[in-house]
Design a protein around this motif. Structure first.
Motif, short mmCIF file in Angstrom:
data_model
loop_
_atom_site.label_atom_id
_atom_site.label_comp_id
_atom_site.label_asym_id
_atom_site.label_seq_id
_atom_site.Cartn_x
_atom_site.Cartn_y
_atom_site.Cartn_z
N VAL A 1 18.91 -5.85 -33.17
CA VAL A 1 20.22 -5.40 -33.64
C VAL A 1 20.22 -3.89 -33.86
O VAL A 1 21.18 -3.19 -33.50
CB VAL A 1 20.61 -6.13 -34.93
CG1 VAL A 1 21.97 -5.63 -35.44
CG2 VAL A 1 20.66 -7.64 -34.71
N PHE B 1 25.94 -5.66 -36.66
CA PHE B 1 26.33 -6.99 -36.18
C PHE B 1 27.62 -6.91 -35.38
O PHE B 1 27.75 -7.54 -34.32
CB PHE B 1 26.54 -7.94 -37.36
CG PHE B 1 25.31 -8.26 -38.15
CD1 PHE B 1 24.12 -8.61 -37.52
CD2 PHE B 1 25.33 -8.24 -39.54
CE1 PHE B 1 22.99 -8.93 -38.25
CE2 PHE B 1 24.21 -8.56 -40.28
CZ PHE B 1 23.04 -8.89 -39.64
N LEU C 1 18.21 -13.44 -33.37
CA LEU C 1 18.37 -12.16 -34.05
C LEU C 1 17.08 -11.80 -34.76
O LEU C 1 16.56 -12.57 -35.57
CB LEU C 1 19.50 -12.24 -35.09
CG LEU C 1 20.90 -12.62 -34.60
CD1 LEU C 1 21.86 -12.67 -35.78
CD2 LEU C 1 21.40 -11.66 -33.54
#
Length: 455
Positions: A28, A37, A57
């Motif tokens: 990320v 996000f 993630l």
């Protein structure tokens, strides 16, 4: 039912949605210039079109500041198991990301660091007995150079309950679909065995262990390694195929022959029934940052080996930036955005992963799917996977010149060119220098012969 001698021990339920899945690891922090996000969420439709089924993630929690490495620290130095790293956004942002993925038919798993915490996690002062200490009473890192983290003590039942509650929290609050568990083999297997039913009672989860019971590191031989962990029996759906990863590196370096893949597959099948999932890849966050990009390690074989890992038995995984042809190591402890460069390899990976998603012979963990090694020159690794007359033929050539592959018959479609070929018995096909061929056959019509490959 499998006739494997150890099949009865492997009782982990696989969610149906994992059967044709490919997994995608999301860094990320470095995925976008924003590193959030919300910014990553905009990429979800593109990943769905590629054929991705599971989005992994990297850790989403606040990062410790004491002993922090680099400017932003390691995501694996968790300061609060119940918090969201403000660098990435808010809990609501994470929830929206998961909702968007679900609406697109994808699942989301979180990276979970159960073995250790940052040096400033509040648990250290609130529950010092939850940690391991040396003879002088000092906290200890799990590995000497992991200086920003300290090891938890799984002999403490209260700590185990806390960790299980934390795992359950994210299913309940963010509707995630499972976990990738960091250095899972360093945590006692019975903890995972106890935690899994708690999570499955909430929803069917997918659990990925960062471990390989066949071969956990590049420094051990099969003879030297005798694992006492049984991660795939009751707790995890899948572990990393680390031994295959190391083997492909050695083949690219000229230190191992392609035929060693057969030895690897034989050892895998001896240990595990076909229902077990192993994850195959040419890069991930650790490999990219510390060992080098796939182009550094594999050179001209980077894409041929990507084809191999996508189509051999197991679940393929793609790391952030590989579809952009990313040819640099991403900074691990700092913000280092990926240059997407108009996604030059997007179509390449889309063809592979959509084939994985739709072809009956490529279903994960299917004991009724047949794997057949095909004869050919030593520089070519070729195999066919077939089920019910449908088949996929994969051939990878490591030689600097084209090689011919014999014993291919029937009607096939070339995955890359889309050319349809009706090949007579005994016809050879050419596999390009340091390249690959993938031929696809659908199930034959009623009354037509179902055998697609000779041998």
């Amino acid at each position: 039912m499998s006739d494997h001698p150890h099949a009865a021990r492997f009782t982990v339920p696989h969610p149906e949605w994992a059967a044709h899945a490919t997994i995608y690891e999301v860094n990320v922090r470095n995925f976008t210039p924003e590193g959030t996000f919300r910014a990553f969420e905009a990429h979800l439709p593109r990943l769905q079109q590629m054929g991705i089924g599971i989005v992994w993630l990297m850790p989403v929690h606040p990062i410790g500041e004491v002993g922090r490495k680099g400017s932003l620290g390691s995501p694996y130095a968790v300061r609060d198991y119940f918090g969201v790293n403000p660098e990435f956004g808010t809990l609501d942002d994470l929830r929206q990301l998961v909702q968007t993925a679900h609406a697109l038919g994808m699942k989301v798993i979180l990276d979970w660091v159960a073995n250790h915490t940052s040096r400033d996690n509040d648990l250290i002062t609130e529950h010092p007995d939850w940690y391991q200490h040396d003879a002088d009473g000092q906290l200890v890192p799990p590995v000497p150079d992991w200086t920003d983290v300290v090891a938890l003590d799984y002999g403490n039942r209260a700590m185990r309950r806390y960790m299980t509650d934390a795992l359950a929290y994210w299913l309940r609050e963010a509707d995630i679909d499972g976990y990738r568990c960091d250095v899972a083999g360093l945590v006692p297997t019975d903890f995972w065995d106890e935690a899994r039913p708690v999570l499955d009672a909430m929803k069917p989860v997918f659990m990925l262990a960062e471990w390989d019971e066949l071969y956990p590191s590049g420094g051990l031989s099969w003879e030297e390694f005798n694992s006492d962990t049984k991660l795939l029996e009751k707790a995890f759906n899948m572990t990393f195929g680390l031994r295959l990863h190391y083997l492909l590196d050695r083949v690219a370096e000229g230190h191992a022959p392609l035929a060693d893949i057969d030895i690897y597959l034989a050892a895998e099948r001896e240990k595990y029934p076909p229902s077990v999932y192993l994850m195959h890849f040419t890069s991930n966050h650790d490999v990219n940052s510390w060992d080098g990009t796939e182009y550094e390690r594999l050179g001209p074989l980077a894409l041929p080996f990507a084809v191999l890992t996508a189509l051999m038995p197991g679940m393929p995984m793609l790391y952030s930036g590989q579809e952009s042809g990313l040819n640099r190591r991403l900074a691990f402890f700092d913000h280092d955005p990926i240059d997407w460069n108009n996604y030059p390899l997007q179509d390449f990976y889309t063809r592979l992963f959509q084939l994985k998603k739709t072809h009956p012979a490529l279903r994960n963990g299917d004991p009724t799917s047949r794997f057949q090694r095909l004869p050919g020159p030593p520089e070519v690794y070729a195999f066919a996977r077939s089920k019910g007359g449908a088949a996929v033929l994969c051939a990878v050539n490591v030689a600097a010149e084209a090689r011919a592959l014999p014993t291919v018959t029937g009607q096939w479609r070339d995955l890359i060119s889309d050319e349809t070929m009706d090949l007579p018995a005994g016809r050879e096909i050419s596999v390009p220098a340091q390249g690959w061929r993938v031929l696809v056959a659908e199930a034959p019509a009623a009354g037509q012969p179902s055998e697609r490959v000779g041998g």
